[in-house]
Structures are given as C-alpha cells and as structure tokens.
Design a protein around this motif. Structure first.
Motif, PDB file in Angstrom:
ATOM      1  N   SER A 507      49.326  78.280  -2.001  1.00 38.06           N
ATOM      2  CA  SER A 507      49.149  79.531  -1.264  1.00 38.06           C
ATOM      3  C   SER A 507      47.691  79.985  -1.225  1.00 38.06           C
ATOM      4  CB  SER A 507      50.030  80.630  -1.868  1.00 38.06           C
ATOM      5  OG  SER A 507      49.875  80.719  -3.266  1.00 38.06           O
ATOM      6  N   HIS A 508      46.802  79.340  -1.991  1.00 36.17           N
ATOM      7  CA  HIS A 508      45.379  79.667  -1.901  1.00 36.17           C
ATOM      8  C   HIS A 508      44.738  79.081  -0.640  1.00 36.17           C
ATOM      9  CE1 HIS A 508      45.906  80.994  -6.013  1.00 36.17           C
ATOM     10  NE2 HIS A 508      44.688  81.488  -6.004  1.00 36.17           N
ATOM     11  N   PHE A 509      45.493  78.296   0.110  1.00 39.13           N
ATOM     12  CA  PHE A 509      45.002  77.822   1.406  1.00 39.13           C
ATOM     13  C   PHE A 509      45.436  78.742   2.556  1.00 39.13           C
ATOM     14  CE2 PHE A 509      45.316  74.021  -1.292  1.00 39.13           C
ATOM     15  CZ  PHE A 509      43.993  73.589  -1.236  1.00 39.13           C
ATOM     16  N   LEU A 510      46.190  79.786   2.251  1.00 33.57           N
ATOM     17  CA  LEU A 510      46.648  80.696   3.297  1.00 33.57           C
ATOM     18  C   LEU A 510      45.520  81.472   3.986  1.00 33.57           C
ATOM     19  CD1 LEU A 510      49.940  82.105   1.710  1.00 33.57           C
ATOM     20  CD2 LEU A 510      49.721  80.439   3.561  1.00 33.57           C
ATOM     21  N   PRO A 511      44.374  81.700   3.350  1.00 33.13           N
ATOM     22  CA  PRO A 511      43.288  82.323   4.116  1.00 33.13           C
ATOM     23  C   PRO A 511      42.941  81.565   5.398  1.00 33.13           C
ATOM     24  CG  PRO A 511      42.786  82.452   1.781  1.00 33.13           C
ATOM     25  CD  PRO A 511      44.034  81.602   1.919  1.00 33.13           C
ATOM     26  N   LEU A 512      43.140  80.248   5.406  1.00 32.90           N
ATOM     27  CA  LEU A 512      42.934  79.489   6.643  1.00 32.90           C
ATOM     28  C   LEU A 512      43.881  79.972   7.735  1.00 32.90           C
ATOM     29  CD1 LEU A 512      42.733  75.898   5.091  1.00 32.90           C
ATOM     30  CD2 LEU A 512      40.815  77.140   6.147  1.00 32.90           C
ATOM     31  N   THR A 513      45.130  80.203   7.375  1.00 31.38           N
ATOM     32  CA  THR A 513      46.146  80.620   8.339  1.00 31.38           C
ATOM     33  C   THR A 513      45.797  81.973   8.944  1.00 31.38           C
ATOM     34  OG1 THR A 513      47.723  79.494   6.894  1.00 31.38           O
ATOM     35  CG2 THR A 513      48.640  80.849   8.657  1.00 31.38           C
ATOM     36  N   ALA A 514      45.186  82.841   8.130  1.00 31.54           N
ATOM     37  CA  ALA A 514      44.842  84.186   8.594  1.00 31.54           C
ATOM     38  C   ALA A 514      43.453  84.258   9.214  1.00 31.54           C
ATOM     39  CB  ALA A 514      44.935  85.158   7.414  1.00 31.54           C
ATOM     40  N   GLY A 515      42.716  83.141   9.275  1.00 28.81           N
ATOM     41  CA  GLY A 515      41.399  83.142   9.907  1.00 28.81           C
ATOM     42  C   GLY A 515      40.323  83.844   9.113  1.00 28.81           C
ATOM     43  N   ILE A 516      40.393  83.787   7.798  1.00 32.52           N
ATOM     44  CA  ILE A 516      39.478  84.556   6.956  1.00 32.52           C
ATOM     45  C   ILE A 516      38.163  83.829   6.677  1.00 32.52           C
ATOM     46  CG2 ILE A 516      39.217  85.541   4.637  1.00 32.52           C
ATOM     47  CD1 ILE A 516      42.303  86.150   4.871  1.00 32.52           C
ATOM     48  N   PRO A 517      38.150  82.543   6.325  1.00 33.28           N
ATOM     49  CA  PRO A 517      36.881  81.902   5.949  1.00 33.28           C
ATOM     50  C   PRO A 517      36.001  81.562   7.153  1.00 33.28           C
ATOM     51  CG  PRO A 517      38.647  80.294   5.842  1.00 33.28           C
ATOM     52  CD  PRO A 517      39.296  81.621   6.145  1.00 33.28           C
ATOM     53  N   SER A 518      34.704  81.417   6.866  1.00 32.52           N
ATOM     54  CA  SER A 518      33.788  80.864   7.855  1.00 32.52           C
ATOM     55  C   SER A 518      34.085  79.383   8.024  1.00 32.52           C
ATOM     56  CB  SER A 518      32.345  81.048   7.377  1.00 32.52           C
ATOM     57  OG  SER A 518      32.128  80.274   6.186  1.00 32.52           O
ATOM     58  N   ARG A 519      33.467  78.754   9.012  1.00 36.54           N
ATOM     59  CA  ARG A 519      33.674  77.327   9.220  1.00 36.54           C
ATOM     60  C   ARG A 519      33.224  76.530   7.990  1.00 36.54           C
ATOM     61  NH1 ARG A 519      37.062  76.033  13.454  1.00 36.54           N
ATOM     62  NH2 ARG A 519      36.828  77.683  15.015  1.00 36.54           N
ATOM     63  N   ARG A 520      32.103  76.934   7.416  1.00 33.32           N
ATOM     64  CA  ARG A 520      31.610  76.211   6.245  1.00 33.32           C
ATOM     65  C   ARG A 520      32.593  76.321   5.086  1.00 33.32           C
ATOM     66  NH1 ARG A 520      29.236  76.877   1.476  1.00 33.32           N
ATOM     67  NH2 ARG A 520      29.283  79.150   1.636  1.00 33.32           N
ATOM     68  N   ARG A 521      33.086  77.530   4.838  1.00 36.41           N
ATOM     69  CA  ARG A 521      34.034  77.705   3.744  1.00 36.41           C
ATOM     70  C   ARG A 521      35.358  76.990   4.039  1.00 36.41           C
ATOM     71  NH1 ARG A 521      33.153  84.025   1.729  1.00 36.41           N
ATOM     72  NH2 ARG A 521      31.101  83.647   0.752  1.00 36.41           N
ATOM     73  N   ALA A 522      35.751  76.985   5.290  1.00 37.57           N
ATOM     74  CA  ALA A 522      36.983  76.278   5.654  1.00 37.57           C
ATOM     75  C   ALA A 522      36.860  74.785   5.341  1.00 37.57           C
ATOM     76  CB  ALA A 522      37.303  76.495   7.126  1.00 37.57           C
ATOM     77  N   ARG A 523      35.689  74.207   5.587  1.00 33.95           N
ATOM     78  CA  ARG A 523      35.491  72.788   5.270  1.00 33.95           C
ATOM     79  C   ARG A 523      35.569  72.552   3.767  1.00 33.95           C
ATOM     80  NH1 ARG A 523      31.751  73.275   9.572  1.00 33.95           N
ATOM     81  NH2 ARG A 523      29.999  73.630   8.129  1.00 33.95           N
ATOM     82  N   ARG A 524      35.055  73.483   2.979  1.00 33.62           N
ATOM     83  CA  ARG A 524      35.169  73.369   1.530  1.00 33.62           C
ATOM     84  C   ARG A 524      36.638  73.388   1.104  1.00 33.62           C
ATOM     85  NH1 ARG A 524      31.427  75.177  -1.937  1.00 33.62           N
ATOM     86  NH2 ARG A 524      32.802  74.080  -3.416  1.00 33.62           N
ATOM     87  N   MET A 525      37.394  74.280   1.692  1.00 37.52           N
ATOM     88  CA  MET A 525      38.808  74.384   1.347  1.00 37.52           C
ATOM     89  C   MET A 525      39.552  73.112   1.735  1.00 37.52           C
ATOM     90  SD  MET A 525      39.468  78.342   2.529  1.00 37.52           S
ATOM     91  CE  MET A 525      41.165  78.402   1.954  1.00 37.52           C
ATOM     92  N   ALA A 526      39.243  72.563   2.895  1.00 34.83           N
ATOM     93  CA  ALA A 526      39.899  71.327   3.326  1.00 34.83           C
ATOM     94  C   ALA A 526      39.570  70.188   2.365  1.00 34.83           C
ATOM     95  CB  ALA A 526      39.473  70.968   4.744  1.00 34.83           C
ATOM     96  N   GLY A 527      38.355  70.196   1.825  1.00 36.76           N
ATOM     97  CA  GLY A 527      37.998  69.169   0.860  1.00 36.76           C
ATOM     98  C   GLY A 527      38.826  69.260  -0.417  1.00 36.76           C
ATOM     99  N   VAL A 528      39.109  70.478  -0.877  1.00 35.52           N
ATOM    100  CA  VAL A 528      39.974  70.652  -2.049  1.00 35.52           C
ATOM    101  C   VAL A 528      41.383  70.160  -1.734  1.00 35.52           C
ATOM    102  CG1 VAL A 528      40.969  72.323  -3.652  1.00 35.52           C
ATOM    103  CG2 VAL A 528      38.598  72.596  -2.888  1.00 35.52           C
ATOM    104  N   LEU A 529      41.852  70.464  -0.544  1.00 42.54           N
ATOM    105  CA  LEU A 529      43.194  70.034  -0.155  1.00 42.54           C
ATOM    106  C   LEU A 529      43.305  68.514  -0.137  1.00 42.54           C
ATOM    107  CD1 LEU A 529      46.008  70.873   0.901  1.00 42.54           C
ATOM    108  CD2 LEU A 529      45.043  70.842   3.206  1.00 42.54           C
ATOM    109  N   ARG A 530      42.245  67.830   0.270  1.00 35.38           N
ATOM    110  CA  ARG A 530      42.263  66.360   0.369  1.00 35.38           C
ATOM    111  C   ARG A 530      42.148  65.667  -0.988  1.00 35.38           C
ATOM    112  NH1 ARG A 530      38.333  67.250   4.612  1.00 35.38           N
ATOM    113  NH2 ARG A 530      39.238  66.951   6.692  1.00 35.38           N
ATOM    114  N   ASP A 531      41.771  66.390  -2.012  1.00 37.70           N
ATOM    115  CA  ASP A 531      41.519  65.794  -3.317  1.00 37.70           C
ATOM    116  C   ASP A 531      42.833  65.327  -3.943  1.00 37.70           C
ATOM    117  OD1 ASP A 531      40.833  65.092  -5.878  1.00 37.70           O
ATOM    118  OD2 ASP A 531      39.778  66.956  -6.343  1.00 37.70           O
ATOM    119  N   PRO A 532      43.051  64.013  -4.152  1.00 34.36           N
ATOM    120  CA  PRO A 532      44.322  63.538  -4.708  1.00 34.36           C
ATOM    121  C   PRO A 532      44.543  63.976  -6.153  1.00 34.36           C
ATOM    122  CG  PRO A 532      42.750  61.730  -4.537  1.00 34.36           C
ATOM    123  CD  PRO A 532      42.135  62.898  -3.828  1.00 34.36           C
TER     124      PRO A 532
END
Length: 650
Positions: A507-532
């Motif tokens: 649920s810490h990725f939900l800020p993406l759904t609400a459009g909260i982060p900047s593009r740079r921060r969104a890329r950081r979040m996507a990197g955490v999501l991709r981490d196996p």
C-alpha cells in the motif's frame, strides 16, 4: 419479478421476489445412498464449477460434486450434480441432473421467513400454487417425481423427489409460471419442452455473452461467471447488490436494534444469518467487475453500497439489515469506482444519485470531532485510521468475533488490511481515537477520492465544489510530499511519533495511484517495486516487503497477495507510464488467479506470495480483480450483436 439464486445459501435454488419482502422460493436438496442429506449451506462446500450466468436470467448453470463431505477441507472435483435454469418472460425452467445414486429433491420454501407459502394443488400430478403479493404463481414438476417428506417437517414446505439408481443419470425438471392467464396450465404445458428450452438457452448465451479477446485466456469469463453468481437480493427493498461473497452474510444480532432485549427468535446454537451484508470497499470493486457484463447491475451494486451510509455520511466497514459499524469506515474508493463506472457505462442519472453520498462520505473523514478533523494524523492535514468509540454498538449488536475488540483492532479493520504487520508497531491514541501515526495508505486513498470526486462534480456541473475539492487535494499532496517522502527509502513512509517507520507495504505504492509523486520520485518507487528482495518475484504483489520478519506468516494481510492492492497499484503504474512493469504485474496476477481457478474451481480471497496458491475464502467477490487488471490492458472484448430471443416453447 426478480428471479435467481438471490439468497446467500441458495447455491442450488431460486428466489421469486415480486416486491419488497414478498416472494417465494424453490431449492434443490439431495439425500445420498447412506441417508445423508445435502441442502442450503452444504452446497457451498460442494461446488465443483461456477458456471455461466446471464444477467437477464436467460441461462445459468452451477455444478456440484456429490461425493465430497461438505466442510472447509472439501475439494470438489467431479460434477455429479448439474443445476441449470432459464427465464423467459413470465416463466422459468429448472433442470437438475444427478449422476450418483440417491434421492434428488426439490423443496418449496419461503426465503428470509417470507409469509407466502406453496400449496400442493394436486400432489399426484406434481402441481404447486401460491399467491405472492396478489400475483399468482404455479410450479409443475416432471411426472417421474413423487411427493416426499421434506428435510424439516412442520415448516409447511412441500417436497418432491426423484430416485437416482446406481449407474443412472436422472433429471428432475420443473417449470414455474406467473402472471396473466392460468399459470398452472402454462407451467404444466411447458414441462415436456424443458430440455429443448434449456439447451437452446445455453447455446444462445454462449453465442452472445462477452468474450475475452483472442489469446487472452478466459479473463472475461472468470469475472462474469463469478460475479453474477454473487449477486443477491436485499429483501426489504427489492434491490440487487453484491456482497463480499456468499459466506460473508453476518449473523443476526443477539438483540433487536436499540435495545438489549433478546430477539424473540434467538435460540441456543448458531444465530441465523442476517438478510444481507455489504462491505465498504468490496462493493465498489464489485461494481467495476460487474461492469464487464451489466451496467445496470454495476450501478445497482455501487448505489447499494452508498446507501449503507449513516446519517453523518459514514459509509461503514460493513452493514447488515439489523447491525453495522457506525464507529468506522473502510478505504474511500467509492468516487474512484463511480468515475470509472461512468466512463464504461455513462449513466448521468445514476452518477447524480451517487454524488451526494460520495460527497458526504468524503467530508466525514475530516468533519469536526472534539475540535479536530475526525481522522487527523500526527501532522495536521494528514490522516490516520480510527474508530469513534462512542459509536461502537453494544455487545448485543456485534458479531462474536468483534466482542471486546480494542480501538486499535477496530482502526485496523477500518484500514481494510485487518492484520497488516505495520499496525503492530503503532500505538492507539485513546484520546483522539486514531492510530498514532500519519498513514500513507489512507492519505493516498483520500487524495484519490478528492481527485475523482472533483471530476464527478465537474461532470455534473458543480464547479464550486470541484474547486473546493481541488484545493484540498493540492494541500494534501503538498503535505505528503513534505512530510512522508523518504529519499533514502525511495518511498513515502508512515509517520510515527519517533519518526518515519522503515517497514513498508504494498500500500506504500498507492501514492502513484493518486498522482502524488513527481516523475523522479515515481521512478524511485518503481525501482523499489522491481527489487526481487523486496516486492518483485514470480508471485506478486505481497502485502509487505519480502525482507520483513512477518513475511513468512503468509496469513491474511501478513505477506499474502490481495486482489484490490494489485489492482490499485496497477492503476498507479499505468498513470505514470510504466507500461511494461504494469503489464508484468497485471499478467502475473491474472495467470496466478486463472491457474488456481482451473485447478480448484475456486475464486480465492488472497494468494500465498511464495507459491501462488490460493488462500482464504474459496468464493470471494473481488478475486477476479486480478483478471480485470489484465483485461484492461487488452483490446476491448469482441462485441456481441444482440440476437432476438427465441420464442417460448409453448
């Protein structure tokens, strides 16, 4: 007249509802060669395949395994009882096909204790009649059936039986008719055509039902079949709604509302189920799932969910006909669902009907409570989950598992993530009646609600309210970006009195759904999501990070994979253009869900993040969100041109 398997325990039967609290029923039972009778609740544990179900009732099919014991450990495999029915105007045909020795039975009853009763007009000829709110209805049965003793004598329930001999396949047929002319004559006259009628209805629905696009497995079918078999009736209003599942109808309270006087029907033993139960966020996801097959049912489900709200605007965690949770709500995804539903099935009147309730619910979260916003978090402008202690119902009005629940537990229930390990580290603020935190997930839900509700306001011409909601959205997102973003973690983190919590959840990725982060921060979040080592892998998306000490629990929200979280995070990935990652997430979830469905016949509540095996309830309404997420990435389902209905076989 609403007709269908519209009462929760009626997997094998029909309700004929002519109006509020008026109607009658038929249900199928079976007694095996050893004298064990199967009926009502038993069928839930014996379902081997959830079959197709047309929204107009023109065809429906359900299959059961008569060889299994009805229990939580049952694993139905064979289809040795097949129940089919088909409605055509003011008639319904029912066919039950049994393939094991025993006694197949059809029972005439009164769902929800309705007062109308069947009367056997001519027992030898197999004809029942009833008057339902002034409407005459009759049922005729195949001549091979014989009158028999019902499973519960003394309740005024007639029954007819058909013997099934070893090695035989036997069919029990019935036709019900109502309305003009002589219903009894029409029902009896149609009996000989039941096989042709139902076979044609099956072929017709197979031709015109929504289909998955080519090479997309059975995405649409897995959604529509499961959801249509979950649509039930609120008997006192006659409205159709969709619960969290047929097993999610809570028991009647032990005392009548607003009193501690025991109900007159309260007896020792398990209480009877209440007439209906609606869960807050489940019902809004159910509306989106139903939109794949019926806009009318989707809007009915969404509006039924909004109509559970209390006078102060709270859409509760759950509500039944006789009890509920006025102290707490659930994640506010109603505006998100309404806006998406409007884009799929644009019904301006339905949207306008939903709007006041959505707005009242939006305001409820921050309404004044002892001089502060109701769910204010540690930092003003942020939010936390809670429970209004003074509104908690008395012990006689709550289910047994809620007796003595702490404020901390009630707040966790409000979050929808009932036992999420992150709540373990949070104290209960007894004075303010919230968890002592600023919660990333609730702040994100709130932002998403404000944004979607603003768009709805503009669609309906309420520009003033839209501007107010926009301003609230921008203030919230600014505060989240200033207070909750953690550069080292690359995520928004919960705020605790001691600082930011380092435990992270899906649920810490939900800020993406609400459009909260900047593009740079969104890329950081996507990197955490991709981490196996954290969230990615063969089976995604676990509710908590794989390196969290509680991940191994794999119990409920403690590490498992849940349909609504996958679906919402997927929306955020698509919003920021992470198309490949979104596609991977969607199809990993869909294939996991479909593989389990093919293997077990179930529609599971959640999944083990280590093995991809289904867990929890076996027929959960929001399970197909995995399929919906993948379906939304594919071309639109092939259109099915409308076909004229076949004439009644009269």
């Amino acid at each position: 007249m609403h007709i269908g398997a519209l009462e929760a325990r009626r997997w094998a039967g029909l309700v004929f509802a002519s109006g509020p609290d008026r109607g009658i029923g038929l249900r199928v039972g079976f007694t095996d060669a050893d004298g064990r009778h199967r009926d009502l609740d038993d069928w839930h544990w014996m379902v081997s395949r959830v079959g197709p179900h047309a929204p107009d009732g023109s065809y429906a099919r359900m299959e059961f395994d008569l060889s299994v014991e009805p229990s939580q450990s049952s694993r139905p495999a064979a289809s040795t009882l097949i129940l089919e029915w088909s409605r055509r105007n003011d008639t319904v045909a029912l066919r039950a096909t049994a393939m094991v020795p025993g006694r197949l039975m059809v029972i005439g009853d009164a769902p929800w204790g309705w007062r109308d009763r069947w009367q056997e007009e001519t027992a030898a000829d197999g004809l029942w009649c009833a008057s339902v709110g002034g409407l005459e209805i009759a049922a005729a049965f195949s001549p091979e059936t014989r009158p028999c003793r019902p499973p519960q004598p003394g309740r005024g329930e007639p029954a007819r039986c058909l013997a099934v001999e070893p090695g035989d396949t036997s069919r029990l047929a019935a036709v019900a008719a109502w309305g003009a002319g002589s219903p009894a004559t029409r029902a009896a006259g149609l009996l000989g055509d039941v096989d042709t009628w139902i076979d044609n209805a099956r072929a017709d629905w197979d031709r015109r039902r929504p289909r998955s696009p080519d090479d997309c497995e059975d995405l649409v079918e897995s959604i529509t079949d499961n959801l249509m078999w979950t649509v039930l009736l609120q008997p006192e209003t006659g409205r159709l709604y969709t619960p969290a599942g047929r097993r999610w109808i809570f028991p009647q309270p032990r005392a009548a509302p607003d009193t501690d006087t025991p109900r007159p029907d309260a007896r020792a033993g398990p209480p009877e189920p209440d007439d209906w139960t609606i869960f807050g966020w489940d019902t809004f996801f159910n509306a989106l799932l139903l939109a794949t097959v019926s806009g009318e049912l989707a809007w009915s489900t969404l509006l039924a969910g909004l109509d559970t709200r209390y006078p102060n605007g709270n859409v509760p965690n759950w509500r039944s006909r006789r009890c509920g949770t006025p102290d707490r709500s659930q994640p506010p995804v109603g505006s998100f669902a309404a806006l998406r539903l409007y884009r799929i099935h644009p019904d301006r009147d339905a949207l306008a009907t939903a709007y006041p309730g959505l707005l009242a619910w939006c305001d409820w979260w921050v309404a004044d409570k002892d001089g502060r916003p109701r769910r204010e978090g540690l930092t003003p402008g942020l939010l936390s989950w809670g429970s209004d202690t003074v509104l908690v119902p008395p012990p006689e009005q709550v289910p047994e598992w809620e007796l003595g629940a702490s404020g901390h537990q009630r707040a966790a229930w409000e979050s929808g993530q009932d036992d999420l390990p992150l709540w373990d580290d949070v104290e209960w603020d007894r004075k303010r009646q919230v968890l002592a935190m600023s919660a990333v997930d609730l702040c994100s839900y709130r932002a998403l609600d404000l944004a979607c509700l603003s768009r709805i306001a503009r669609i309906l011409g309420d520009g003033r309210t839209a501007r107010r909601l926009d301003a609230m959205y921008h203030r919230l997102t600014e505060t989240m970006n200033r207070t909750l973003w953690d550069e080292a973690a690359g995520l928004y983190l919960d705020e605790l009195p001691c600082g930011r919590s380092q435990r992270v959840a899906a649920s810490h990725f939900l800020p993406l759904t609400a459009g909260i982060p900047s593009r740079r921060r969104a890329r950081r979040m996507a990197g955490v999501l991709r981490d196996p080592a954290r969230f990615w892998g063969d089976w995604v998306l676990p509710t908590i990070s794989r390196d969290d000490p509680a991940f191994a629990d794999q119990q409920y929200w403690r590490g498992s994979i849940w349909p609504p979280m996958n679906y919402l995070v997927l929306q955020g990935l698509r919003r920021y253009g992470f198309d490949d990652l979104a596609s991977d997430l969607a199809w990993k979830g869909a294939r996991m869900f479909l593989a389990d469905r093919r293997r077990t016949g179930f529609c599971r509540e959640n999944f083990d993040a280590r093995t991809g095996r289904g867990c929890g309830q076996r027929f959960q309404s929001w399970g197909p969100l995995f399929a919906l997420g993948a379906l939304e990435l594919t071309p639109a389902p092939r259109p099915r041109p409308p076909r004229p209905r076949r004439p009644d076989p009269r």
